[in-house]
Scaffold this motif. Sequence first.
Motif: not given
Length: 229
Positions: A135-158
């Motif tokens: 997830s990408a969170v805005c510090h000031q808004l304290r709200i999630v700007l966008t997010q993505a699911a991590v597929e199986d057999k992968t990691n967060e970096i991709s």
Amino acid sequence: MQITIPPLVTIFDPIADWRKPRGKRYSLISLFNFIVLAMLCGKTSARGMARWGKYMPAGRKSRLGIKPHHHPSAAMLCRVFWQIKPEALEASIQAWVHQVHQELVAAGIARGIAIDGKSIRRAASLGSPNAFLVSAVCHQLRIVLTQAAVEDKTNEISCVPPLLERLLLKGLVITVDALLTQRAIVRQIRQAGGHYLMYVKGNHPRLLWSLEARFAQPQPRNEPPFLYF
């Protein structure tokens, strides 16, 4: 600078009313507003929302377009939940959040975005122990700007590069944890005009050693002691 933020209720505008004209007791926007207010008051189930609406003051009901002696039932709220497509609603919410975020960035209010991966709450108890979201969170808004699911057999970096492509990065400080301290991510942030603040730990031993050596305190020279007479 004047900031123009669209009302939160506008996120429901793209959702078409699937009900037949005959027999409608409440407008769709009234039901959506009712559900949002109930959730803000801590009601997370259809039955709890209906019970909460039963004791709502008449003045507040009228502002929602609900008659004083009526309130949406749990069955009606469940039908609303069944008909809403999560993908369409999430896309509408993200469009609203991006618009608000761009206004705050232009006004100099929003200055940072935190990117991190977390496991979905209660995912393990429901049979999915490896369900993660980045997830990408805005510090000031304290709200999630966008997010993505991590597929199986992968990691967060991709998952981070596609996530960054959907964000406005120019002039903002992007913070990540030690796992996401990668050259490709740094390059992408800088090319978009952003800045970065990253942790460095033992998973990057050469970089950690270089930083420790760079910021180490200089050793005092072996000068002869002063003589006092």
